[in-house]
Design a protein around this motif. Sequence first.
Motif, PDB file in Angstrom:
ATOM      1  N   LEU A 146      -8.496 -22.646 -32.664  1.00 43.55           N
ATOM      2  CA  LEU A 146      -7.429 -23.397 -32.011  1.00 43.55           C
ATOM      3  C   LEU A 146      -6.845 -22.614 -30.843  1.00 43.55           C
ATOM      4  CD1 LEU A 146      -5.571 -24.754 -35.177  1.00 43.55           C
ATOM      5  CD2 LEU A 146      -7.282 -25.935 -33.762  1.00 43.55           C
ATOM      6  N   ILE A 147      -7.018 -21.291 -30.869  1.00 46.94           N
ATOM      7  CA  ILE A 147      -6.485 -20.430 -29.810  1.00 46.94           C
ATOM      8  C   ILE A 147      -7.591 -19.995 -28.850  1.00 46.94           C
ATOM      9  CG2 ILE A 147      -5.212 -18.306 -29.315  1.00 46.94           C
ATOM     10  CD1 ILE A 147      -4.156 -18.445 -32.212  1.00 46.94           C
ATOM     11  N   PHE A 148      -8.659 -19.444 -29.417  1.00 47.32           N
ATOM     12  CA  PHE A 148      -9.730 -18.888 -28.592  1.00 47.32           C
ATOM     13  C   PHE A 148     -10.997 -19.742 -28.602  1.00 47.32           C
ATOM     14  CE2 PHE A 148      -7.199 -15.017 -29.601  1.00 47.32           C
ATOM     15  CZ  PHE A 148      -6.803 -14.743 -28.301  1.00 47.32           C
ATOM     16  N   ARG A 149     -10.870 -20.953 -29.090  1.00 43.90           N
ATOM     17  CA  ARG A 149     -11.913 -21.970 -29.019  1.00 43.90           C
ATOM     18  C   ARG A 149     -13.273 -21.441 -29.502  1.00 43.90           C
ATOM     19  NH1 ARG A 149      -9.777 -24.013 -23.363  1.00 43.90           N
ATOM     20  NH2 ARG A 149     -11.847 -23.422 -22.635  1.00 43.90           N
ATOM     21  N   ARG A 150     -14.326 -21.767 -28.770  1.00 41.86           N
ATOM     22  CA  ARG A 150     -15.680 -21.428 -29.221  1.00 41.86           C
ATOM     23  C   ARG A 150     -15.880 -19.910 -29.336  1.00 41.86           C
ATOM     24  NH1 ARG A 150     -20.707 -23.741 -29.483  1.00 41.86           N
ATOM     25  NH2 ARG A 150     -22.486 -22.467 -28.825  1.00 41.86           N
ATOM     26  N   THR A 151     -15.267 -19.159 -28.427  1.00 40.14           N
ATOM     27  CA  THR A 151     -15.370 -17.699 -28.494  1.00 40.14           C
ATOM     28  C   THR A 151     -14.766 -17.179 -29.793  1.00 40.14           C
ATOM     29  OG1 THR A 151     -15.301 -17.504 -26.075  1.00 40.14           O
ATOM     30  CG2 THR A 151     -14.741 -15.542 -27.349  1.00 40.14           C
ATOM     31  N   GLY A 152     -13.656 -17.770 -30.216  1.00 39.88           N
ATOM     32  CA  GLY A 152     -13.037 -17.375 -31.476  1.00 39.88           C
ATOM     33  C   GLY A 152     -13.959 -17.595 -32.658  1.00 39.88           C
ATOM     34  N   ARG A 153     -14.673 -18.708 -32.655  1.00 39.09           N
ATOM     35  CA  ARG A 153     -15.634 -18.971 -33.743  1.00 39.09           C
ATOM     36  C   ARG A 153     -16.725 -17.901 -33.766  1.00 39.09           C
ATOM     37  NH1 ARG A 153     -14.988 -23.779 -36.236  1.00 39.09           N
ATOM     38  NH2 ARG A 153     -13.926 -25.491 -35.159  1.00 39.09           N
ATOM     39  N   HIS A 154     -17.216 -17.534 -32.593  1.00 36.22           N
ATOM     40  CA  HIS A 154     -18.257 -16.506 -32.539  1.00 36.22           C
ATOM     41  C   HIS A 154     -17.734 -15.166 -33.051  1.00 36.22           C
ATOM     42  CE1 HIS A 154     -20.585 -18.911 -29.261  1.00 36.22           C
ATOM     43  NE2 HIS A 154     -20.998 -19.211 -30.477  1.00 36.22           N
ATOM     44  N   LEU A 155     -16.517 -14.807 -32.658  1.00 34.55           N
ATOM     45  CA  LEU A 155     -15.959 -13.520 -33.065  1.00 34.55           C
ATOM     46  C   LEU A 155     -15.700 -13.463 -34.567  1.00 34.55           C
ATOM     47  CD1 LEU A 155     -13.441 -12.833 -30.158  1.00 34.55           C
ATOM     48  CD2 LEU A 155     -15.593 -11.652 -30.602  1.00 34.55           C
ATOM     49  N   PHE A 156     -15.284 -14.576 -35.154  1.00 30.14           N
ATOM     50  CA  PHE A 156     -14.988 -14.594 -36.586  1.00 30.14           C
ATOM     51  C   PHE A 156     -16.173 -15.071 -37.423  1.00 30.14           C
ATOM     52  CE2 PHE A 156     -10.805 -13.742 -35.162  1.00 30.14           C
ATOM     53  CZ  PHE A 156     -10.115 -13.213 -36.249  1.00 30.14           C
ATOM     54  N   LEU A 157     -17.333 -15.181 -36.775  1.00 29.33           N
ATOM     55  CA  LEU A 157     -18.598 -15.436 -37.472  1.00 29.33           C
ATOM     56  C   LEU A 157     -18.586 -16.734 -38.274  1.00 29.33           C
ATOM     57  CD1 LEU A 157     -19.029 -11.788 -38.843  1.00 29.33           C
ATOM     58  CD2 LEU A 157     -19.962 -12.707 -36.717  1.00 29.33           C
ATOM     59  N   ASN A 158     -17.818 -17.714 -37.813  1.00 26.83           N
ATOM     60  CA  ASN A 158     -17.810 -18.991 -38.527  1.00 26.83           C
ATOM     61  C   ASN A 158     -18.342 -20.134 -37.670  1.00 26.83           C
ATOM     62  OD1 ASN A 158     -15.628 -19.436 -36.829  1.00 26.83           O
ATOM     63  ND2 ASN A 158     -14.089 -19.101 -38.430  1.00 26.83           N
ATOM     64  N   ASP A 159     -19.127 -19.780 -36.644  1.00 27.84           N
ATOM     65  CA  ASP A 159     -19.826 -20.811 -35.887  1.00 27.84           C
ATOM     66  C   ASP A 159     -21.033 -21.272 -36.696  1.00 27.84           C
ATOM     67  OD1 ASP A 159     -20.541 -18.015 -35.199  1.00 27.84           O
ATOM     68  OD2 ASP A 159     -22.216 -18.932 -34.123  1.00 27.84           O
ATOM     69  N   ASN A 160     -21.406 -22.511 -36.515  1.00 29.30           N
ATOM     70  CA  ASN A 160     -22.501 -23.084 -37.311  1.00 29.30           C
ATOM     71  C   ASN A 160     -23.210 -24.141 -36.477  1.00 29.30           C
ATOM     72  OD1 ASN A 160     -24.182 -23.771 -39.440  1.00 29.30           O
ATOM     73  ND2 ASN A 160     -22.702 -25.180 -40.347  1.00 29.30           N
ATOM     74  N   ASP A 161     -23.838 -23.691 -35.399  1.00 31.90           N
ATOM     75  CA  ASP A 161     -24.501 -24.615 -34.487  1.00 31.90           C
ATOM     76  C   ASP A 161     -25.771 -25.176 -35.108  1.00 31.90           C
ATOM     77  OD1 ASP A 161     -22.527 -24.029 -32.674  1.00 31.90           O
ATOM     78  OD2 ASP A 161     -23.697 -22.516 -31.613  1.00 31.90           O
ATOM     79  N   GLU A 162     -25.733 -26.453 -35.427  1.00 30.82           N
ATOM     80  CA  GLU A 162     -26.902 -27.147 -35.977  1.00 30.82           C
ATOM     81  C   GLU A 162     -27.487 -26.408 -37.177  1.00 30.82           C
ATOM     82  OE1 GLU A 162     -29.612 -27.698 -32.778  1.00 30.82           O
ATOM     83  OE2 GLU A 162     -28.286 -29.058 -31.671  1.00 30.82           O
ATOM     84  N   GLY A 163     -26.601 -25.881 -38.015  1.00 28.33           N
ATOM     85  CA  GLY A 163     -27.054 -25.207 -39.224  1.00 28.33           C
ATOM     86  C   GLY A 163     -27.580 -23.803 -39.019  1.00 28.33           C
ATOM     87  N   GLU A 164     -27.465 -23.276 -37.795  1.00 27.18           N
ATOM     88  CA  GLU A 164     -27.949 -21.928 -37.497  1.00 27.18           C
ATOM     89  C   GLU A 164     -26.988 -20.876 -38.060  1.00 27.18           C
ATOM     90  OE1 GLU A 164     -30.612 -20.855 -36.019  1.00 27.18           O
ATOM     91  OE2 GLU A 164     -31.487 -22.605 -35.036  1.00 27.18           O
ATOM     92  N   PRO A 165     -27.484 -19.669 -38.333  1.00 29.65           N
ATOM     93  CA  PRO A 165     -26.590 -18.569 -38.721  1.00 29.65           C
ATOM     94  C   PRO A 165     -25.640 -18.248 -37.572  1.00 29.65           C
ATOM     95  CG  PRO A 165     -28.888 -18.041 -39.208  1.00 29.65           C
ATOM     96  CD  PRO A 165     -28.902 -19.266 -38.355  1.00 29.65           C
ATOM     97  N   PRO A 166     -24.580 -17.481 -37.821  1.00 26.31           N
ATOM     98  CA  PRO A 166     -23.657 -17.094 -36.746  1.00 26.31           C
ATOM     99  C   PRO A 166     -24.398 -16.431 -35.584  1.00 26.31           C
ATOM    100  CG  PRO A 166     -22.737 -16.512 -38.875  1.00 26.31           C
ATOM    101  CD  PRO A 166     -24.147 -16.964 -39.134  1.00 26.31           C
ATOM    102  N   LEU A 167     -23.906 -16.653 -34.380  1.00 28.99           N
ATOM    103  CA  LEU A 167     -24.573 -16.137 -33.188  1.00 28.99           C
ATOM    104  C   LEU A 167     -24.758 -14.625 -33.241  1.00 28.99           C
ATOM    105  CD1 LEU A 167     -25.728 -16.536 -30.340  1.00 28.99           C
ATOM    106  CD2 LEU A 167     -23.391 -16.306 -29.458  1.00 28.99           C
ATOM    107  N   LEU A 168     -23.729 -13.885 -33.656  1.00 33.16           N
ATOM    108  CA  LEU A 168     -23.850 -12.429 -33.677  1.00 33.16           C
ATOM    109  C   LEU A 168     -24.937 -11.977 -34.639  1.00 33.16           C
ATOM    110  CD1 LEU A 168     -20.195 -11.063 -33.437  1.00 33.16           C
ATOM    111  CD2 LEU A 168     -21.758 -11.836 -31.651  1.00 33.16           C
ATOM    112  N   GLN A 169     -25.179 -12.755 -35.674  1.00 34.12           N
ATOM    113  CA  GLN A 169     -26.265 -12.442 -36.603  1.00 34.12           C
ATOM    114  C   GLN A 169     -27.616 -12.720 -35.945  1.00 34.12           C
ATOM    115  OE1 GLN A 169     -26.151 -14.732 -40.201  1.00 34.12           O
ATOM    116  NE2 GLN A 169     -27.457 -13.336 -41.336  1.00 34.12           N
TER     117      GLN A 169
END
Length: 349
Positions: free
Chosen positions: A183-206
């Motif tokens: 809600l604050i850092f948008r998509r970048t925040g999801r990447h930093l907190f490892l809770n992004d889930n693009d099309e079922g993919e693992p987190p980007l940093l992984q």
Amino acid sequence: MVEETFNGGMDVLSSSDQKTSSADHIVIMVHGILGSTADWKFAADRFVRELPDKVIVHCSDRNMYKLTLDGVDIMGERLAEEVIEVINRRPEARKISFIAHSVGGLVARYAIGRLYRPPRRKAGEDLSGDVGDGISGGTICGLEAMNFITVATPHLGSRGNKQVPFLFGVIAIEKVASSVIHLIFRRTGRHLFLNDNDEGEPPLLQRMLDDCGELSFMSALRAFKRRVAYANVGYDHIVGWRTSSIRRNSELPKWKESLREKYPHIVYEEKSEGKNDDKCTMDSTTVSNCDALEEELVTGLNRVPWERVDVSFHTSRLRFAAHSVIQVKHTTQSEGADVIQHMIDHFLH
């Protein structure tokens, strides 16, 4: 001398035409979240002053201010395009290095994955034994990869316990932050907190622990002759010591106050050997367990050698701004100038 590029970026080079003509090493400086080209002005000027006939510094402009909220991948693609433009403007360039602050280090890691060019192999030649001393022959867009330097970069993300110090290490607060950070850092925040889930993919940093399709993340990192992680040991309320130095808790060293006049804020240095393990395994159990995921990130990144430089501003009146001071973000306050000088003195050019 400063040259402003078409898009508002900044090239810093010697005012001497003779020295500029011999400079063949492009240094890309990448700012952090909500940052701008001005963040690296002090360092850019110092690099060119100390190495006038060696380097041309470009302070990245493609992801400034709110654009840093668009996600590590989108920013990485923009940076890759920008680097190609810089290289095309400098046909004399033969070498390239990156110096990146905070989330900019993750963006730079993504960009080099896009820019990596594999070596031309001779028949029967096996390069699989290389663990990252720049001898594999791979290049960054055709240029020799020299130094990859990150400064207070959250390589392990920001989700683990005490990875974001201003959350006080309280697990309940950290869990809430993880669920609302977008809600604050948008998509970048999801990447930093490892809770992004693009099309079922693992987190980007992984995913960035290995080569992934057309993105050669690990091969690119391995191509550099040096990889260096500068980290604040304390008072950095944005990025914790563990994540910025790519260590486990048990590996954080005991440091002593610096007695070196030239580098008063450098309190510990070490070099690690790369471990040429098999590809990092990504499975559902790893993704669901924060500690296991952090362990995978540490293990994966340590497959290549790193130089670690630990920095402390604990005696400085600006210590609570350590995250910015370490890069001398504000040129009126040169408290971290010795850190920049340390980079220059150890820079391969």
